[in-house]
Design an enzyme around this catalytic site. Structure first.
Site, PDB file in Angstrom:
ATOM      1  N   LYS A   1      -4.381   1.735   4.666  1.00  0.00           N
ATOM      2  CA  LYS A   1      -5.636   1.731   3.905  1.00  0.00           C
ATOM      3  C   LYS A   1      -6.796   1.726   4.885  1.00  0.00           C
ATOM      4  O   LYS A   1      -6.765   1.009   5.881  1.00  0.00           O
ATOM      5  CB  LYS A   1      -5.672   0.504   2.997  1.00  0.00           C
ATOM      6  CG  LYS A   1      -6.985   0.267   2.260  1.00  0.00           C
ATOM      7  CD  LYS A   1      -6.856  -0.973   1.377  1.00  0.00           C
ATOM      8  CE  LYS A   1      -8.197  -1.411   0.793  1.00  0.00           C
ATOM      9  NZ  LYS A   1      -8.088  -2.623  -0.041  1.00  0.00           N
TER      10      LYS A   1
ATOM     11  N   LYS B   1      -4.504   4.880   1.309  1.00  0.00           N
ATOM     12  CA  LYS B   1      -5.555   4.429   0.403  1.00  0.00           C
ATOM     13  C   LYS B   1      -6.908   4.546   1.079  1.00  0.00           C
ATOM     14  O   LYS B   1      -7.117   4.013   2.169  1.00  0.00           O
ATOM     15  CB  LYS B   1      -5.310   2.981  -0.032  1.00  0.00           C
ATOM     16  CG  LYS B   1      -6.398   2.427  -0.966  1.00  0.00           C
ATOM     17  CD  LYS B   1      -6.034   1.045  -1.463  1.00  0.00           C
ATOM     18  CE  LYS B   1      -7.192   0.396  -2.228  1.00  0.00           C
ATOM     19  NZ  LYS B   1      -6.849  -0.950  -2.726  1.00  0.00           N
TER      20      LYS B   1
ATOM     21  N   ASP C   1      -2.863  -6.280  -0.319  1.00  0.00           N
ATOM     22  CA  ASP C   1      -3.675  -5.488   0.609  1.00  0.00           C
ATOM     23  C   ASP C   1      -4.088  -6.402   1.769  1.00  0.00           C
ATOM     24  O   ASP C   1      -5.040  -7.174   1.660  1.00  0.00           O
ATOM     25  CB  ASP C   1      -4.925  -4.949  -0.092  1.00  0.00           C
ATOM     26  CG  ASP C   1      -4.623  -3.853  -1.098  1.00  0.00           C
ATOM     27  OD1 ASP C   1      -3.549  -3.891  -1.732  1.00  0.00           O
ATOM     28  OD2 ASP C   1      -5.476  -2.960  -1.267  1.00  0.00           O
TER      29      ASP C   1
END
Length: 236
Positions: free
Chosen positions: A159, A189, A96
């Site tokens: 995300k 996300k 991430d």
């Protein structure tokens, strides 16, 4: 997950990255996080690079997600690429990474794409690459442009948030805009302030396919009237 019916707590757990990114986290805390993730049936754990390697319960099926360039994103691309590759070497299944939000605010979307592409090159498939865009800081046009840059660079997910920025975390609007932009070609996300089943279900309805949650047990046990806001401060 069947999006025509309301997700059950088990459905929600199955798309949660059970997260611990506090600076004061210890290995004992991470061990407890792993045990809780296995008990709750979450998709993965999400931890800081220094917490690797980790030992997962046999047969748990848990994935290991690790942050990169976190939380500011103001690292050079070479540093992010090395950090990501080192995390994969130590057992990470997913990365991430945080973009350079300042570059996005300056309209330098080619630089954002190049930054993401550098990390992608360092951690090719099957490693999953999620791109944290810090959506609360961006305009709608910037969210769209950054999401397109992430797709062009070969990312697997966009995300919303680190969960650490004072501007806030996920919103339904940002999730929906990101989902519309990537059109199912990438996952989305939602993270930062996802605290209740009601929150989770709203984000899923808006297009989220993964959730970043630190208080997962409380979320899964919560009533639908909890966490009624559409954005919140850090839950990490």
């Amino acid at each position: 997950m069947n999006h025509e019916t309301e997700p059950t707590p088990a459905d929600v757990a199955g798309i949660v990255d059970h997260t611990l990114l506090k600076p004061e986290a210890t290995r004992a805390h991470v061990d407890a996080l792993i045990a809780e993730a296995a008990d709750l049936g979450t998709y993965s754990i999400c931890v800081s690079p220094s917490m690797l390697p980790v030992t997962l319960p046999e047969g748990s099926g848990l994935k290991v997600a690790v942050v990169c360039g976190f939380p500011s994103g103001k690292h050079t691309s070479a540093v992010k690429a090395f950090e990501a590759a080192e995390s994969v070497r130590l057992g990470a299944d997913e990365i991430d990474m945080v973009i350079d939000v300042g570059a996005a605010k300056a309209g330098e979307f080619s630089a954002v794409e190049a930054d993401i592409a550098a990390v992608r090159a360092a951690v090719p498939a099957p490693t999953v690459l999620k791109v944290i865009i810090e959506s609360a800081v961006l305009t709608d046009d910037e969210i769209v442009a950054v999401s397109k840059a992430a797709e062009a660079a070969g990312a697997d997910f966009v995300k919303t948030s680190t969960g650490f920025h004072p501007a806030g975390g996920a919103t339904e609007h940002a999730v929906a805009l990101m989902a519309q932009t990537v059109g199912g070609r990438l996952g989305v996300k939602a993270s930062g302030g996802v605290r209740s089943l009601a929150d989770a279900r709203r984000y899923i309805a808006a297009g989220a396919t993964r959730l970043g949650v630190s208080g997962t047990r409380a979320l899964l046990a919560s009533g639908d009237d909890a966490g009624a806001g559409t954005s919140a401060s850090s839950s990490y």
